[in-house]
Design an enzyme around this catalytic site. Structure first.
Site, PDB file in Angstrom:
ATOM      1  N   LEU A  37       0.818  -1.218   0.000  1.00  0.00           N
ATOM      2  CA  LEU A  37       0.000   0.000   0.000  1.00  0.00           C
ATOM      3  C   LEU A  37       0.849   1.263   0.000  1.00  0.00           C
ATOM      4  O   LEU A  37       0.397   2.322  -0.448  1.00  0.00           O
ATOM      5  CB  LEU A  37      -0.929   0.006   1.221  1.00  0.00           C
ATOM      6  CG  LEU A  37      -2.010  -1.078   1.262  1.00  0.00           C
ATOM      7  CD1 LEU A  37      -2.755  -1.023   2.597  1.00  0.00           C
ATOM      8  CD2 LEU A  37      -2.987  -0.929   0.104  1.00  0.00           C
ATOM      9  N   GLY A  38       2.044   1.160   0.520  1.00  0.00           N
ATOM     10  CA  GLY A  38       2.913   2.331   0.590  1.00  0.00           C
ATOM     11  C   GLY A  38       4.276   1.942   1.122  1.00  0.00           C
ATOM     12  O   GLY A  38       4.449   0.870   1.702  1.00  0.00           O
ATOM     13  N   GLY A  40       8.290   3.883   2.524  1.00  0.00           N
ATOM     14  CA  GLY A  40       9.033   5.105   2.855  1.00  0.00           C
ATOM     15  C   GLY A  40      10.305   4.730   3.585  1.00  0.00           C
ATOM     16  O   GLY A  40      10.670   3.552   3.663  1.00  0.00           O
ATOM     17  N   TYR A  42      10.748   4.746   6.665  1.00  0.00           N
ATOM     18  CA  TYR A  42      10.401   4.006   7.881  1.00  0.00           C
ATOM     19  C   TYR A  42      10.294   2.505   7.616  1.00  0.00           C
ATOM     20  O   TYR A  42      10.539   1.673   8.480  1.00  0.00           O
ATOM     21  CB  TYR A  42       9.056   4.512   8.429  1.00  0.00           C
ATOM     22  CG  TYR A  42       7.915   4.324   7.448  1.00  0.00           C
ATOM     23  CD1 TYR A  42       7.192   3.141   7.409  1.00  0.00           C
ATOM     24  CD2 TYR A  42       7.590   5.327   6.542  1.00  0.00           C
ATOM     25  CE1 TYR A  42       6.177   2.952   6.491  1.00  0.00           C
ATOM     26  CE2 TYR A  42       6.576   5.156   5.628  1.00  0.00           C
ATOM     27  CZ  TYR A  42       5.867   3.964   5.594  1.00  0.00           C
ATOM     28  OH  TYR A  42       4.872   3.782   4.680  1.00  0.00           O
ATOM     29  N   GLY A  43       9.842   2.141   6.393  1.00  0.00           N
ATOM     30  CA  GLY A  43       9.549   0.748   6.080  1.00  0.00           C
ATOM     31  C   GLY A  43       8.444   0.659   5.044  1.00  0.00           C
ATOM     32  O   GLY A  43       8.447   1.414   4.064  1.00  0.00           O
ATOM     33  N   VAL A  45       3.993  -0.398   4.178  1.00  0.00           N
ATOM     34  CA  VAL A  45       2.634  -0.721   4.605  1.00  0.00           C
ATOM     35  C   VAL A  45       2.086  -1.737   3.617  1.00  0.00           C
ATOM     36  O   VAL A  45       2.076  -1.501   2.403  1.00  0.00           O
ATOM     37  CB  VAL A  45       1.722   0.521   4.651  1.00  0.00           C
ATOM     38  CG1 VAL A  45       0.307   0.115   5.075  1.00  0.00           C
ATOM     39  CG2 VAL A  45       2.275   1.562   5.616  1.00  0.00           C
ATOM     40  N   LYS A  60       1.731  -2.267   9.171  1.00  0.00           N
ATOM     41  CA  LYS A  60       2.797  -1.265   9.066  1.00  0.00           C
ATOM     42  C   LYS A  60       4.087  -1.880   9.561  1.00  0.00           C
ATOM     43  O   LYS A  60       4.200  -2.261  10.734  1.00  0.00           O
ATOM     44  CB  LYS A  60       2.453  -0.012   9.871  1.00  0.00           C
ATOM     45  CG  LYS A  60       3.502   1.088   9.707  1.00  0.00           C
ATOM     46  CD  LYS A  60       3.010   2.445  10.172  1.00  0.00           C
ATOM     47  CE  LYS A  60       4.024   3.532   9.862  1.00  0.00           C
ATOM     48  NZ  LYS A  60       3.554   4.880  10.241  1.00  0.00           N
ATOM     49  N   ASP A 152       2.025  16.045  11.674  1.00  0.00           N
ATOM     50  CA  ASP A 152       2.336  15.602  10.311  1.00  0.00           C
ATOM     51  C   ASP A 152       1.072  15.577   9.454  1.00  0.00           C
ATOM     52  O   ASP A 152       0.846  14.636   8.694  1.00  0.00           O
ATOM     53  CB  ASP A 152       2.991  14.222  10.350  1.00  0.00           C
ATOM     54  CG  ASP A 152       3.761  13.904   9.070  1.00  0.00           C
ATOM     55  OD1 ASP A 152       4.074  14.851   8.314  1.00  0.00           O
ATOM     56  OD2 ASP A 152       4.036  12.713   8.825  1.00  0.00           O
TER      57      ASP A 152
END
Length: 304
Positions: A37-38, A40, A42-43, A45, A60, A152
């Site tokens: 799904l996404g 970045g 951070y890691g 999703v 996540k 954010d």
């Protein structure tokens, strides 16, 4: 003990309990991965289905190489505490780790995010804008009532459950902290950031305050109304911001900057409250709720 101190103590207890009970396991033994799904820094999703229950959810994944366990626990526990609100993404009581990742589960948004809906230089229809405004104002008001600041707020973090925005949910609480938490300057040009944050020097800090969210909310509403940002960075060297700041100081509707002329006087009044330069005088996010019954954009005359 103040309310903030009490809430911080409760959060710390939740984090300690979660850390104690969090299991290590192999993700693919328990979940069927459907798609990404996404992703970045951070890691990732992932959309996944639990193999036993058949329940679909978003997982996540946060890389252990770049994420301290305490930070993971904080985001998970804050998300869990806030997820009772209709317009905040629901977080499930599912948190575990693998050799490479810390992982927690949330409901999956079926219709993407607000960024995917926006047509550049056009914006969204006014009824949709107001639906977004109402739901976000209520979500932010709820967060602030818990002495927290999201920090954010942006198009990518507004998740959709239908393309008409009858139901949207605020997500991503990785930067969320309690009021008065000292924050440092953020890197890059950030069009959502308030002037007091943009003007911070490298060694300076700023106490976290809900007015930062109110400013970002005002920028987001401008963006979904027009399809673009009003400026790149809220500093005097940015010509578009300086024009806006000069207009703000005049406290009237004379010499309105060109990019703001599409708005009605009522909408301009709302924006002036959300985007007041002085954070101590800035209106709260809930101020938007007073403006939902008035027109925001001027009617376009059609010549026949």
């Amino acid at each position: 003990m103040s309310e903030i101190d009490e809430n911080e103590e409760i959060l710390q207890k939740m984090m300690n309990m979660t850390s104690k009970n969090m299991k290590q396991m192999k993700m693919k033994e328990h979940y069927k991965i459907i798609k990404e799904l996404g992703s970045g820094s951070y890691g990732d999703v992932l959309l996944a289905e639990h193999k036993i229950t058949g329940k679909t959810m978003a997982l996540k994944l946060m890389k252990k190489t770049s994420t301290r366990k305490e930070r993971f626990l904080m985001e998970y526990c804050i998300s869990l505490c806030l997820s009772s609100h209709l317009n905040i993404i629901k977080t499930y009581t599912v948190a575990f780790e693998t050799n490479r990742y810390f992982i927690f589960a949330q409901e999956a948004a079926v219709a993407g995010d607000l960024y995917s809906l926006l047509e550049p230089r056009v914006g969204l229809p006014e009824p949709i804008i107001k639906r977004v405004a109402k739901q976000l104002a209520e979500a932010l008001d709820f967060i602030h009532s818990k002495a927290l600041v999201h920090r954010d707020l942006k198009l990518d973090n507004i998740l959709l459950f239908d393309k008409e925005c009858h139901l949207i949910k605020l997500a991503d609480f990785g930067l969320t902290r309690f009021m008065d938490f000292l924050i440092s300057p953020m890197s890059g040009t950030l069009p959502y950031s308030s002037p007091e944050l943009c003007s911070l020097e490298d060694s300076e800090t700023l106490p976290l305050d809900p007015s930062l969210d109110a400013w970002a909310f005002g920028i987001l509403l401008f963006c979904i109304s027009t399809g673009y940002f009003p400026w790149n960075t809220a500093v005097c060297s940015d010509t578009q911001y300086e024009e806006f700041a000069s207009w703000q100081r005049k406290e009237n509707f004379i010499d309105i900057p060109s990019s703001w002329k599409i708005f009605t006087s009522q909408a301009l009044d709302m924006f002036q409250k959300l985007l007041t330069i002085n954070p101590d005088k800035r209106g709260p996010a809930a101020e938007v709720l007073k403006y939902l019954t008035v027109p925001w954009r001027k009617a376009v005359l059609k010549i026949t």
